[in-house]
Scaffold this motif. Sequence first.
Motif, PDB file in Angstrom:
ATOM      1  N   ILE A 169     -49.418 -12.400 -69.020  1.00  0.00           N
ATOM      2  CA  ILE A 169     -50.764 -12.169 -69.536  1.00  0.00           C
ATOM      3  C   ILE A 169     -51.875 -12.548 -68.563  1.00  0.00           C
ATOM      4  CG2 ILE A 169     -49.901 -12.529 -71.876  1.00  0.00           C
ATOM      5  CD1 ILE A 169     -51.491 -15.192 -71.872  1.00  0.00           C
ATOM      6  N   GLY A 170     -51.508 -13.139 -67.407  1.00  0.00           N
ATOM      7  CA  GLY A 170     -52.525 -13.467 -66.411  1.00  0.00           C
ATOM      8  C   GLY A 170     -53.036 -14.890 -66.473  1.00  0.00           C
ATOM      9  N   ILE A 171     -52.224 -15.807 -67.015  1.00  0.00           N
ATOM     10  CA  ILE A 171     -52.568 -17.232 -67.021  1.00  0.00           C
ATOM     11  C   ILE A 171     -51.355 -18.008 -66.492  1.00  0.00           C
ATOM     12  CG2 ILE A 171     -53.313 -19.220 -68.395  1.00  0.00           C
ATOM     13  CD1 ILE A 171     -54.558 -17.313 -70.363  1.00  0.00           C
ATOM     14  N   TYR A 172     -51.599 -18.881 -65.509  1.00  0.00           N
ATOM     15  CA  TYR A 172     -50.532 -19.586 -64.821  1.00  0.00           C
ATOM     16  C   TYR A 172     -50.894 -21.066 -64.670  1.00  0.00           C
ATOM     17  CZ  TYR A 172     -50.080 -14.734 -63.119  1.00  0.00           C
ATOM     18  OH  TYR A 172     -50.014 -13.368 -63.020  1.00  0.00           O
ATOM     19  N   TYR A 173     -49.867 -21.920 -64.665  1.00  0.00           N
ATOM     20  CA  TYR A 173     -50.057 -23.333 -64.337  1.00  0.00           C
ATOM     21  C   TYR A 173     -49.189 -23.670 -63.133  1.00  0.00           C
ATOM     22  CZ  TYR A 173     -49.141 -28.353 -64.390  1.00  0.00           C
ATOM     23  OH  TYR A 173     -48.969 -29.667 -64.013  1.00  0.00           O
ATOM     24  N   PHE A 174     -49.766 -24.412 -62.184  1.00  0.00           N
ATOM     25  CA  PHE A 174     -49.032 -24.878 -61.014  1.00  0.00           C
ATOM     26  C   PHE A 174     -49.156 -26.401 -60.930  1.00  0.00           C
ATOM     27  CE2 PHE A 174     -50.288 -20.531 -60.233  1.00  0.00           C
ATOM     28  CZ  PHE A 174     -49.125 -19.952 -59.753  1.00  0.00           C
TER      29      PHE A 174
END
Length: 338
Positions: A169-174
């Motif tokens: 969906i276009g949301i990421y955590y790094f």
Amino acid sequence: MKIIVPMAGRGSRLRPHTLTVPKPLIPVAGKPIVHRLVSDIAKVLGEPVDEIAFILGDPAFFGDDVVESLTALAEELGAKASIYRQDQPLGTGHAIMCAKDSLSGPAVVAYADTLIRADFNLDKDADAVIWVKQVDQPEAYGVVKLNDKKEIVELVEKPKEFVSDLAVIGIYYFKDIAVLKSELQHVLDNNIINGGEYQINDGIKRMMADGKTFVTGQVEEWMDCGNKNVTVETNTRMLGFLEKDGEKLVSDDVVLENATIIPPCHIGKGVIIKNGSVGPNVSIGDGCTIEDSDIKNSLVQNQTVIKNANLDNAMIGNHVYYDGKYTTISIGDYSTLE
């Protein structure tokens, strides 16, 4: 924690509404898309956000008023606003690298053309989280492929054969976005291009090849704002959520004269409604006047006058004068009357 928000695109699918207003600043249920997205992410992260980096496009389009709006948003959330510019539309990976000075430590990357309802439970053992939503037609999306441990092992764009029904969906955590930064620098240095652009996925694929652990996070609701019809639908869904949450949606100074508001509706400040009805599922921006009209399932921006109209599934911009009994007309580029 940081939030990185690429928002340099102009939003051609939402013309004419994005000819003068960047798509992330189009209001949905009374608040600009990017404001609502960032606020919702900050609310559910469960830890303080100390910096929000916004990647903007051409200053002639993303001007001082946009910078002031985004700076105020960050300050409201107790964070520092960092403003970067992407001077050429060279892709998602390139956009992120325009904010390279902010790419360190734990961070969420969120593209500002979508809205969510979610409970973020970050897996701190994973190197990264990619948020997904189960969809009915995965062949129309980029999806993730999982192994037996439910870890992401591959990203597949619009698969012709079934891979999974979990769409990105276009949301990421790094956990440390500096790792992504290093891999994207390699992508840029070696001119690795897909679809004519530098893509975030190529950086992510290099992280996976290096053994980094990626897992999924799932959202309860994923709402697109890509074109007029889906933006109106998203406005309807968001109004329903806000009404259920008990949020105040109608300004105290609304003037009603022989008129009815059918909830849920967002009605902005200084709105006058005469001889008609508004709702359900309508957002009316500040300073609008509605006369002798019935409007439902629609989104109207600010300082607009609507008379003698019967509207359904409509999206109307700022400073519009619309009279349903028109005999003369002046319409600009990309406008649609149906």
